[in-house]
Write a protein that holds these residues in place. Structure first.
Motif, PDB file in Angstrom:
ATOM      1  N   ARG A 103      28.173  50.343  45.291  1.00 31.83           N
ATOM      2  CA  ARG A 103      27.627  50.927  46.520  1.00 31.83           C
ATOM      3  C   ARG A 103      28.416  52.138  47.007  1.00 31.83           C
ATOM      4  O   ARG A 103      27.847  53.093  47.527  1.00 31.83           O
ATOM      5  CB  ARG A 103      27.564  49.868  47.605  1.00 31.83           C
ATOM      6  N   ILE A 162      33.608  42.776  44.276  1.00 38.25           N
ATOM      7  CA  ILE A 162      34.254  44.062  44.045  1.00 38.25           C
ATOM      8  C   ILE A 162      33.360  44.957  43.196  1.00 38.25           C
ATOM      9  O   ILE A 162      33.281  46.172  43.434  1.00 38.25           O
ATOM     10  CB  ILE A 162      35.644  43.871  43.418  1.00 38.25           C
ATOM     11  N   PHE A 192      30.981  46.387  45.615  1.00 36.52           N
ATOM     12  CA  PHE A 192      31.652  47.384  46.447  1.00 36.52           C
ATOM     13  C   PHE A 192      31.642  48.744  45.748  1.00 36.52           C
ATOM     14  O   PHE A 192      31.218  49.752  46.318  1.00 36.52           O
ATOM     15  CB  PHE A 192      33.090  46.934  46.740  1.00 36.52           C
ATOM     16  N   TYR A 193      32.119  48.794  44.497  1.00 30.49           N
ATOM     17  CA  TYR A 193      32.189  50.067  43.781  1.00 30.49           C
ATOM     18  C   TYR A 193      30.805  50.598  43.422  1.00 30.49           C
ATOM     19  O   TYR A 193      30.589  51.815  43.424  1.00 30.49           O
ATOM     20  CB  TYR A 193      33.105  49.962  42.558  1.00 30.49           C
TER      21      TYR A 193
END
Length: 123
Positions: free
Chosen positions: A28, A22, A25-26
């Motif tokens: 990128r 996660i 994810f954030y």
């Protein structure tokens, strides 16, 4: 977290099973730079803006954070966490976690009567 006025939102974090995924994810999607925060036998993460300012956190759902829901959690500053958490219960809310110490501050997580979750942290 800075010392802002009572009622201010001073931090936001997310507690999940796989903090690395996660975090990435954030990083990128939003363009934030992760910075490890040593938790003993693992690391949680601050997410830093382009200027290097911590803007949010991503934490593992382990140890003292294992009961926190997997959602972005805002932290509201209150004068006294213990008093505010009791007031939340009196007004139809419930305690999700805490109150407990976090560094030099005290915090708890409450669920309001509509089901929304927020953290209360000492000033």
């Amino acid at each position: 977290m800075s010392d802002k006025a009572v009622g201010s939102i001073v931090w936001t974090d997310l507690t999940v099973d796989d903090a690395e995924a996660i975090r990435d994810f954030y990083a990128r999607v939003v363009g934030l730079r992760p910075e490890p925060v040593d938790m003993g036998d693992y690391s949680d993460f601050n997410l830093l803006s382009e200027s290097g300012e911590p803007v949010a956190g991503v934490c593992h759902a382990r140890g003292s954070n294992q009961n926190l829901p997997p959602q972005w959690l805002v932290y509201f500053t209150v004068k006294d966490v213990d008093v505010a958490s009791r007031r939340a219960v009196e007004l139809g809310g419930e305690i999700v976690d805490g109150p407990r110490d976090m560094g030099k501050r005290r915090f708890c997580v409450v669920r309001d009567p509509a089901g929304a979750v927020a953290a209360l942290i000492s000033q």
